[in-house]
Design a protein around this motif. Structure first.
Motif, PDB file in Angstrom:
ATOM      1  N   PRO A  93      16.047 -52.820 -37.048  1.00  0.00           N
ATOM      2  CA  PRO A  93      16.880 -53.650 -36.171  1.00  0.00           C
ATOM      3  C   PRO A  93      18.102 -54.238 -36.878  1.00  0.00           C
ATOM      4  O   PRO A  93      19.171 -54.369 -36.261  1.00  0.00           O
ATOM      5  CB  PRO A  93      15.921 -54.752 -35.715  1.00  0.00           C
ATOM      6  CG  PRO A  93      14.568 -54.152 -35.835  1.00  0.00           C
ATOM      7  CD  PRO A  93      14.639 -53.256 -37.031  1.00  0.00           C
ATOM      8  N   VAL A  94      17.959 -54.593 -38.143  1.00  0.00           N
ATOM      9  CA  VAL A  94      19.097 -55.166 -38.873  1.00  0.00           C
ATOM     10  C   VAL A  94      20.187 -54.120 -39.066  1.00  0.00           C
ATOM     11  O   VAL A  94      21.378 -54.384 -38.828  1.00  0.00           O
ATOM     12  CB  VAL A  94      18.641 -55.726 -40.238  1.00  0.00           C
ATOM     13  CG1 VAL A  94      19.851 -56.193 -41.050  1.00  0.00           C
ATOM     14  CG2 VAL A  94      17.650 -56.876 -40.040  1.00  0.00           C
ATOM     15  N   THR A  96      20.565 -51.538 -37.248  1.00  0.00           N
ATOM     16  CA  THR A  96      21.052 -51.236 -35.903  1.00  0.00           C
ATOM     17  C   THR A  96      22.150 -52.203 -35.490  1.00  0.00           C
ATOM     18  O   THR A  96      23.205 -51.801 -34.975  1.00  0.00           O
ATOM     19  CB  THR A  96      19.892 -51.292 -34.890  1.00  0.00           C
ATOM     20  OG1 THR A  96      18.965 -50.243 -35.193  1.00  0.00           O
ATOM     21  CG2 THR A  96      20.398 -51.120 -33.464  1.00  0.00           C
ATOM     22  N   GLN A  97      21.927 -53.495 -35.722  1.00  0.00           N
ATOM     23  CA  GLN A  97      22.936 -54.490 -35.390  1.00  0.00           C
ATOM     24  C   GLN A  97      24.218 -54.268 -36.170  1.00  0.00           C
ATOM     25  O   GLN A  97      25.326 -54.367 -35.629  1.00  0.00           O
ATOM     26  CB  GLN A  97      22.402 -55.896 -35.667  1.00  0.00           C
ATOM     27  CG  GLN A  97      23.369 -57.015 -35.323  1.00  0.00           C
ATOM     28  CD  GLN A  97      23.644 -57.092 -33.831  1.00  0.00           C
ATOM     29  OE1 GLN A  97      22.749 -57.435 -33.055  1.00  0.00           O
ATOM     30  NE2 GLN A  97      24.860 -56.781 -33.417  1.00  0.00           N
ATOM     31  N   LYS A  98      24.073 -53.936 -37.444  1.00  0.00           N
ATOM     32  CA  LYS A  98      25.243 -53.668 -38.274  1.00  0.00           C
ATOM     33  C   LYS A  98      26.032 -52.478 -37.730  1.00  0.00           C
ATOM     34  O   LYS A  98      27.273 -52.512 -37.654  1.00  0.00           O
ATOM     35  CB  LYS A  98      24.824 -53.410 -39.719  1.00  0.00           C
ATOM     36  CG  LYS A  98      25.984 -53.180 -40.665  1.00  0.00           C
ATOM     37  CD  LYS A  98      25.505 -52.783 -42.059  1.00  0.00           C
ATOM     38  CE  LYS A  98      24.763 -53.900 -42.729  1.00  0.00           C
ATOM     39  NZ  LYS A  98      24.440 -53.559 -44.145  1.00  0.00           N
ATOM     40  N   ASN A 101      27.889 -53.408 -34.614  1.00  0.00           N
ATOM     41  CA  ASN A 101      29.049 -54.220 -34.975  1.00  0.00           C
ATOM     42  C   ASN A 101      30.226 -53.339 -35.377  1.00  0.00           C
ATOM     43  O   ASN A 101      31.372 -53.574 -34.979  1.00  0.00           O
ATOM     44  CB  ASN A 101      28.703 -55.148 -36.144  1.00  0.00           C
ATOM     45  CG  ASN A 101      27.963 -56.401 -35.703  1.00  0.00           C
ATOM     46  OD1 ASN A 101      27.906 -56.716 -34.522  1.00  0.00           O
ATOM     47  ND2 ASN A 101      27.388 -57.111 -36.659  1.00  0.00           N
TER      48      ASN A 101
END
Length: 228
Positions: A93-94, A96-98, A101
């Protein structure tokens, strides 16, 4: 700073068609005598797009510095994207968020800064580099699909909002591998089965020069043998 592949082709096309005063080298977008910002990828030292908390400030500072050096841009091209491959149950998830962005949120931030300046002047072009993943999602590529679908939605919404304000929006669906001499897996076999980066760059220039009586907001680019 040296550039390869599509980056080199795009900047060379801008140079060859006299969109800025002659320069013999490309050491950084902010140093060019051209009111044009090319927002590139994570390896571009000009824009540190790593999805960190300071992204919004970085983008604002980029445009502030561009204002001081060159003035408001006539053309802004947003190209960065990031992939996180894997099934939905396994992707981080981390990361993925990056990736989102970089692929999508950064485009929004750049478009906001560009549009603010172009609206004051009453003209300009904002282009986004998309992919086939923005019109069809592939297995184990949900993260890339989210970013590129969001990017395409942003471009479509901005076209409807800003075209009547004389600001041209372009979304370029790149469907296929791009020939790149510096990457062994991207060598052109000589049958035009890969996208020629010079041809892609030429299309961006043609889009920028479209007469506003017949503006398009999106174009798909693929080799002649690519299925779709």
């Amino acid at each position: 700073m040296s550039y390869e592949g599509f980056t080199r082709s795009l900047l060379s096309t801008i140079k060859n068609f006299n969109l800025f005063r002659d320069k013999s080298s490309f050491k950084g977008i902010g140093k060019l005598d051209l009111p044009c910002s090319v927002i590139w990828g994570t390896s571009d030292e000009t824009v540190p797009f790593e999805g960190h908390k300071e992204m919004q400030k970085d983008v604002e500072n980029l445009f502030i510095q561009n204002d001081k050096l060159l003035g408001p841009p006539n053309l802004v091209i947003y190209n960065p994207s990031a992939r996180v491959r894997g099934g939905i149950a396994e992707v981080d998830p981390v990361e993925t968020q990056k990736a989102i962005n970089i692929t999508c949120f950064g485009a929004f931030l750049c478009a906001q800064q560009a549009a603010t300046r172009m609206l004051k002047r009453g003209s300009g072009s904002i282009f986004f580099t998309g992919a086939s993943a923005g019109v069809k999602g592939y297995p184990k590529s949900s993260v890339f699909a989210m970013g590129k679908f969001g990017l395409r939605g942003l471009a479509q919404a901005l076209a409807r909002e800003l075209h009547p304000q004389n600001i041209h929006i372009g979304h370029f669906v790149i469907d296929g591998g791009i020939h790149a001499d510096h990457r062994p897996e991207r060598k052109d076999p000589g049958d035009d089965s890969m996208l020629d980066p010079d041809a892609i760059a030429e299309t961006y220039l043609q889009f920028h020069r479209q007469d506003r009586s017949s503006w398009a907001w999106e174009i798909e680019l693929r080799p002649w043998v690519e299925t779709f």
